[in-house]
Design a protein around this motif. Sequence first.
Motif: not given
Length: 184
Positions: A31-33, A35-46, A152-160
């Motif tokens: 996960l990189l934080g 969402g759309p990029m993480d979705d693309e990466h999940r599909e890449f793995v598949n 887009t959000h003015g800061g970094q994502a928190v990735v759990l």
Amino acid sequence: MSNLQSNDHHVHNAQRTARHVEKLEWNDGLLLGHGPMDDEHREFVNVVMALRYSTVETALAALAAVEAHLISHFDLEHEWMDKTAFPDVYSKCHRDQHDEVLASVFQVHQLAAIGQIGLGGVHRLAQSLMDWFPGHADYMDSSLSAWINGKTHGGQAVVLRRNLVYEERIPDGDPKNDVHAKAA
């Protein structure tokens, strides 16, 4: 940054991003934080794992799926770079990697389609993609994700990240920072 520095950056990144991967599985460590990029990466793995385990009967369809996914995936990342004014020096290096990967996929697909590459060659391509992806995501895509979130959000994502016992990082070349060198 001068062209020499830009090229050095590209060479350094190419050296540090490839590491043998036995099995590429989606997990929270990827996960990189963004969402759309993480979705693309999940599909890449598949699609890459489907290619890795393809048979003589399914290899061409699996290659077509990887090719279609990568074209769409890379176009989307390029669009994000353009829309958010991602710095040119990093964008160029990132795009160059995408171009190299696509060229390899196109070549293997064309040769497999005319019977000049067999299943072993297709599986070697899949292995190369498996080896390339974690480093590319960790280094190139994570900086793009951070840039997009900042713009887009003015800061970094928190990735759990759930259920991770150990998250291996790609060594930076400095032995004092390499967990493998310390253990040796």
